[in-house]
Design a protein around this motif. Structure first.
Motif, PDB file in Angstrom:
ATOM      1  N   ASN A  88     -45.730 -31.385  18.540  1.00 14.83           N
ATOM      2  CA  ASN A  88     -46.551 -30.485  17.731  1.00 14.83           C
ATOM      3  C   ASN A  88     -45.815 -29.896  16.529  1.00 14.83           C
ATOM      4  O   ASN A  88     -46.360 -29.048  15.825  1.00 14.83           O
ATOM      5  CB  ASN A  88     -47.090 -29.344  18.603  1.00 14.83           C
ATOM      6  CG  ASN A  88     -48.090 -29.830  19.631  1.00 14.83           C
ATOM      7  OD1 ASN A  88     -48.913 -30.702  19.339  1.00 14.83           O
ATOM      8  ND2 ASN A  88     -48.012 -29.301  20.840  1.00 14.83           N
ATOM      9  N   ASN A  90     -44.116 -30.000  12.772  1.00  9.69           N
ATOM     10  CA  ASN A  90     -44.429 -30.666  11.504  1.00  9.69           C
ATOM     11  C   ASN A  90     -43.311 -30.419  10.502  1.00  9.69           C
ATOM     12  O   ASN A  90     -42.927 -29.277  10.250  1.00  9.69           O
ATOM     13  CB  ASN A  90     -45.757 -30.120  10.956  1.00  9.69           C
ATOM     14  CG  ASN A  90     -46.156 -30.765   9.638  1.00  9.69           C
ATOM     15  OD1 ASN A  90     -45.500 -31.694   9.155  1.00  9.69           O
ATOM     16  ND2 ASN A  90     -47.231 -30.280   9.048  1.00  9.69           N
ATOM     17  N   LYS A 106     -43.338 -32.187   7.332  1.00 13.42           N
ATOM     18  CA  LYS A 106     -43.764 -32.933   6.150  1.00 13.42           C
ATOM     19  C   LYS A 106     -43.369 -32.201   4.862  1.00 13.42           C
ATOM     20  O   LYS A 106     -43.667 -31.020   4.676  1.00 13.42           O
ATOM     21  CB  LYS A 106     -45.282 -33.153   6.167  1.00 13.42           C
ATOM     22  CG  LYS A 106     -45.782 -33.968   7.365  1.00 13.42           C
ATOM     23  CD  LYS A 106     -45.174 -35.352   7.401  1.00 13.42           C
ATOM     24  CE  LYS A 106     -45.706 -36.162   8.569  1.00 13.42           C
ATOM     25  NZ  LYS A 106     -45.034 -37.468   8.689  1.00 13.42           N
ATOM     26  N   ASP A 134     -39.592 -37.672  13.212  1.00 12.89           N
ATOM     27  CA  ASP A 134     -40.717 -38.423  13.762  1.00 12.89           C
ATOM     28  C   ASP A 134     -40.338 -39.839  14.179  1.00 12.89           C
ATOM     29  O   ASP A 134     -41.029 -40.456  15.000  1.00 12.89           O
ATOM     30  CB  ASP A 134     -41.876 -38.467  12.750  1.00 12.89           C
ATOM     31  CG  ASP A 134     -41.439 -38.940  11.380  1.00 12.89           C
ATOM     32  OD1 ASP A 134     -40.366 -38.502  10.925  1.00 12.89           O
ATOM     33  OD2 ASP A 134     -42.162 -39.737  10.753  1.00 12.89           O
TER      34      ASP A 134
END
Length: 345
Positions: free
Chosen positions: A31, A33, A35, A44
């Motif tokens: 969960n 992130n 980015k 990832d």
């Protein structure tokens, strides 16, 4: 070696065998992130380090790692823990610049002078590869641990990823397996001083030279082998187009690890690895269960697993021979996707 401090006797698991299992870790991270257009490599793809672009010619490569003691000698433990932390930078094809100490100190069981020796061992390894120690942070903990947060640099065009091997490549392993088994044996006082010293030399040796040499060749991918074992880290390197066909007879390991594993000397981390990989590997019929255990053994400061073409690989192994204790070998072929991600012949 100075074994009077008995560092390994005050921890439940030695080194990277204490690492959280790959399945649990993946679920924990799902969960999060990260980015950002400047993030060239995030978490990832389970790569060895993160990469953050500064400009068209410069990117930062960052990693963190720490381990519990794998040997009783404080200075040697510091060397091994630092070598283990620095290795992620080398696997990306980058150069180490700075490091910060991360320390959990067990003041109940370990003397303060041991901590000074641990930090000296770590600093000597940082300096060996041209890095500089900038500081760190220490807290008191029930079990001893030590490692580094490391920053390196690389040209963004020269990043070596872990998942970009191509069919037709071969895989080279630069250090032997068996360190999880052997460090568990050290903790239980099951092996002699000469074998302990041999294991310590292997774990304390940097992947720096191997990384420098490999950059002379056209490398498709690279990772280092640590807590998830050879098969676990190999699995992280596979993309949708390929499988790894590993020759079990070619995989180097310290020979004493075989009898120890056969007699049940296996860390918990290795047992978790075996379970995690059981549906992802096609083993040849009749393959010895002990060999399966060694292939999944949780390594501390293990070698690099490098993909390149066969002709270059032969030259690379020859060039590396004097820096790998004679263990570096071609162990596998990269083939078009087969029945399983990993095939053991």
């Amino acid at each position: 070696m100075n074994n009077e401090y008995k560092l390994t006797k005050f921890v439940q698991a030695a080194g990277c065998a204490a690492k959280m299992g790959p399945g649990d870790l993946k679920q924990t991270l799902c969960n999060l992130n990260n980015k950002d257009e400047q993030v060239l490599v995030g978490f990832d793809t389970s790569d060895d380090a993160g990469v953050f672009q500064i400009d068209e010619n410069l990117a930062l490569v960052q990693t963190v790692d720490f381990i519990t003691p794998v040997v009783d000698d404080p200075y040697v433990y510091g060397q091994i823990a630092a070598a283990n932390s620095l290795s992620d930078i080398f696997a990306m094809g980058a150069e180490v610049k700075t490091a910060l100490n991360i320390v959990g100190f067990d003041k109940t069981n370990i003397a303060k002078d041991a901590l000074a020796l641990i930090l000296k061992g770590g600093n000597d390894k940082i300096r060996e590869c041209g890095g500089v120690l900038l500081g760190g942070h220490t807290i008191e903990t029930p079990e001893m641990y030590y490692g580094l947060s490391v920053t390196g640099v690389i040209n963004p065009k020269e990043i070596i990823r872990n998942n970009s091997a191509k069919a037709g490549d071969v895989l080279i392993l630069t250090k032997p397996l068996g360190m999880g088994i052997l460090t568990t044996a050290i903790k239980r006082d099951l092996i002699d001083l000469n074998l302990t010293k041999h294991c310590a030399q292997i774990m304390a040796s940097l992947n720096y030279i191997a990384s420098k040499i490999m950059r002379k060749y056209k490398v498709s991918s690279c990772t280092d082998i640590t807590g998830f074992g050879l098969l676990g880290h190999a699995f992280e390197c596979i993309n949708e187009n390929i499988s790894f066909c590993i020759s079990s007879n070619e995989v180097p390991f310290v020979k004493e690890a075989y009898d120890l594993a056969k007699n049940g000397v296996l860390p918990g981390g290795s047992k978790r690895n075996i379970k995690f990989m059981e549906d992802k590997v096609l083993y040849k019929d009749g393959l010895d269960d002990t060999i399966k255990a060694i292939l999944c053994d949780a390594q501390t400061s293990g070698g690099l697993l490098i993909a390149m073409n066969k002709d270059d690989a032969k030259e690379f192994v020859k060039e590396l021979e004097d820096f790998s204790f004679g263990y570096a070998k071609i162990i596998a072929e990269v083939i078009p996707r087969g029945k399983k991600e990993i095939i053991i012949s």
